[in-house]
Design a protein around this motif. Sequence first.
Motif, PDB file in Angstrom:
ATOM      1  N   ASP A   2       6.555  -5.028   2.408  1.00 27.89           N
ATOM      2  CA  ASP A   2       6.405  -3.589   2.601  1.00 27.89           C
ATOM      3  C   ASP A   2       4.961  -3.272   2.999  1.00 27.89           C
ATOM      4  O   ASP A   2       4.023  -3.850   2.488  1.00 27.89           O
ATOM      5  N   SER A   4       1.984  -0.314   3.958  1.00 25.05           N
ATOM      6  CA  SER A   4       1.426   1.038   3.965  1.00 25.05           C
ATOM      7  C   SER A   4       0.462   1.143   5.135  1.00 25.05           C
ATOM      8  O   SER A   4      -0.449   0.315   5.272  1.00 25.05           O
ATOM      9  N   LYS A  30       6.532   1.191   4.769  1.00 24.33           N
ATOM     10  CA  LYS A  30       6.917   1.916   3.555  1.00 24.33           C
ATOM     11  C   LYS A  30       6.411   3.346   3.572  1.00 24.33           C
ATOM     12  O   LYS A  30       7.101   4.275   3.129  1.00 24.33           O
ATOM     13  N   GLY A  76       1.757  -0.056  -0.808  1.00 23.90           N
ATOM     14  CA  GLY A  76       2.328  -1.209  -0.128  1.00 23.90           C
ATOM     15  C   GLY A  76       1.669  -2.525  -0.513  1.00 23.90           C
ATOM     16  O   GLY A  76       0.497  -2.567  -0.879  1.00 23.90           O
TER      17      GLY A  76
END
Length: 226
Positions: A2, A4, A30, A76
Amino acid sequence: MDISVIIPAYNEEGRIGNVLSVLMGFEMIKEIIVVNDGSVDQTTQEVKKYPVTLIELPFNQGKAAAIKRGLEASSGEWILFLDADLKGLSKEHLISMIEYAKRENIDMVIGTFSKGKFITDLSHKIAPFLSGQRLIRRALLESMPHFEHTRYGIEMMITEYARKMGYQIKKVKWPYVYHIPKEQKRGWIKGKFEKYAMYCNILSTVFEIYFLSRLKRSKKFQKYSS
């Protein structure tokens, strides 16, 4: 995996939308966090057109401080830094970076420009560690000492820290991507001034990393060997 995304932005109306539109519908992302670093133009209004998290800083604090604020708000496992004024960015560029990050023992992937504009291509060829486009393990960033004071020297500080601590770094070329020159964004005089300030920040970081740190180590050595 994931991710960010953190995008620091200062007076990037008319440009940041080009970056945000590429990020839409990317399933491995994410969250997208834009940190508006005290802009006085329509950056906020443009960002609000997209389903992203917007953090407003009350005044301009510099790129490093904006990144730090975005990191604090993110969750993330991986952090993707992108500049807000990119031209030519596509999902394929992001995929190429993510594919390298999936490989074992890679901790940071740096995107470098090629086949875009001569000046930005040349700068990334000479000094790829200055690129602001990078995908980094969260653990690397959280282990770093305070870096928010470095402003435009943030990329060099991260790279040097990663090398020093033994993190694995990979560079990947991003063809046809480039920055809008500051002179074009701000006007010739103001753009030159901002570019001069940026280079001063970078040189200050170079001095801190390569000279002050060595001087401190030398003094410690003299202290314990005397």
